[in-house]
Design a protein around this motif. Structure first.
Motif, short mmCIF file in Angstrom:
data_model
loop_
_atom_site.label_atom_id
_atom_site.label_comp_id
_atom_site.label_asym_id
_atom_site.label_seq_id
_atom_site.Cartn_x
_atom_site.Cartn_y
_atom_site.Cartn_z
N HIS A 12 12.77 -93.34 43.60
CA HIS A 12 11.49 -92.90 43.06
C HIS A 12 10.42 -93.91 43.43
N THR A 13 9.17 -93.59 43.13
CA THR A 13 8.06 -94.51 43.37
C THR A 13 7.98 -95.47 42.19
N PHE A 14 8.60 -96.61 42.35
CA PHE A 14 8.77 -97.57 41.26
C PHE A 14 7.45 -97.90 40.58
N SER A 15 6.39 -98.04 41.35
CA SER A 15 5.11 -98.48 40.82
C SER A 15 4.43 -97.45 39.92
N SER A 16 4.99 -96.27 39.79
CA SER A 16 4.42 -95.23 38.92
C SER A 16 5.03 -95.20 37.54
N TYR A 17 5.96 -96.10 37.26
CA TYR A 17 6.74 -96.02 36.02
C TYR A 17 6.71 -97.33 35.24
N SER A 18 6.36 -97.23 33.97
CA SER A 18 6.56 -98.37 33.06
C SER A 18 8.04 -98.59 32.88
N MET A 19 8.40 -99.84 32.63
CA MET A 19 9.81 -100.20 32.53
C MET A 19 10.05 -101.05 31.29
N GLY A 20 11.30 -101.08 30.87
CA GLY A 20 11.64 -101.88 29.71
C GLY A 20 13.03 -102.49 29.82
N TRP A 21 13.27 -103.47 28.98
CA TRP A 21 14.59 -104.08 28.80
C TRP A 21 15.02 -103.85 27.35
N PHE A 22 16.25 -103.46 27.19
CA PHE A 22 16.88 -103.33 25.88
C PHE A 22 18.18 -104.12 25.90
N ARG A 23 18.73 -104.35 24.73
CA ARG A 23 20.03 -105.01 24.65
C ARG A 23 20.83 -104.41 23.52
N GLN A 24 22.15 -104.55 23.64
CA GLN A 24 23.05 -104.05 22.60
C GLN A 24 24.20 -105.01 22.43
N ALA A 25 24.31 -105.55 21.23
CA ALA A 25 25.41 -106.44 20.89
C ALA A 25 26.54 -105.61 20.27
N PRO A 26 27.77 -106.10 20.30
CA PRO A 26 28.89 -105.34 19.74
C PRO A 26 28.65 -104.98 18.29
N GLY A 27 28.84 -103.71 17.97
CA GLY A 27 28.69 -103.24 16.60
C GLY A 27 27.26 -103.08 16.13
N LYS A 28 26.31 -103.24 17.04
CA LYS A 28 24.90 -103.13 16.65
C LYS A 28 24.20 -102.03 17.45
N GLU A 29 23.06 -101.63 16.93
CA GLU A 29 22.24 -100.64 17.63
C GLU A 29 21.59 -101.27 18.86
N ARG A 30 21.28 -100.41 19.83
CA ARG A 30 20.53 -100.89 20.99
C ARG A 30 19.12 -101.24 20.52
N GLU A 31 18.63 -102.41 20.95
CA GLU A 31 17.32 -102.85 20.47
C GLU A 31 16.40 -103.20 21.64
N PHE A 32 15.13 -103.00 21.38
CA PHE A 32 14.08 -103.29 22.34
C PHE A 32 13.98 -104.79 22.57
#
Length: 125
Positions: A27-47
């Motif tokens: 895709h055209t990378f420059s047209s999309y905002s991006m993010g990082w998330f993380r998920q630790a064992p037993g926890k919800e995915r977090e921003f």
């Protein structure tokens, strides 16, 4: 087809640094905002952090503000997350994610349309 591949994870001692990369294709990378998330064992995915499509605005979770820096190189179709002063509580699988085209980034997972497979970050005390 959108393809996101994270790299750069690993094992590091507390206080150390790592730089994660997310290579994007299909895709055209420059047209999309991006993010990082993380998920630790037993926890919800977090921003963790997000950046607008041309990189003029960045957003961070309070837990990483001042320690992590999100950036992007649109010429290389790559998203980065520089992580400094790492703590054991930063241990998680880190995911990069892509918003819908020209959408503002959000701090909730449902605001993202595509996800990478994740890279493990382990911080030892």
């Amino acid at each position: 087809q959108v393809h996101l591949v994270e790299s750069g994870g690993g094992l590091v001692q507390a206080g150390g640094s790592l730089r994660l990369s997310c290579a994007a294709s299909g895709h055209t990378f420059s047209s999309y905002s991006m993010g990082w998330f993380r998920q630790a064992p037993g926890k919800e995915r977090e921003f963790v952090a997000a950046i607008t499509w041309i990189g003029t605005s960045t957003y961070y979770a309070d837990s990483v503000k001042g320690r992590f820096t999100i950036s992007r190189d649109n010429a290389k179709n790559t998203l980065y997350l520089q992580m400094n002063s790492l703590k054991p509580e930063d241990t998680a699988v880190y995911y990069c994610a892509q918003c819908p085209k020209f959408a503002q980034p959000t701090d909730y997972a449902t605001g993202y349309a595509y996800w990478g497979q994740g890279t493990q970050v382990t911080v030892s005390s």
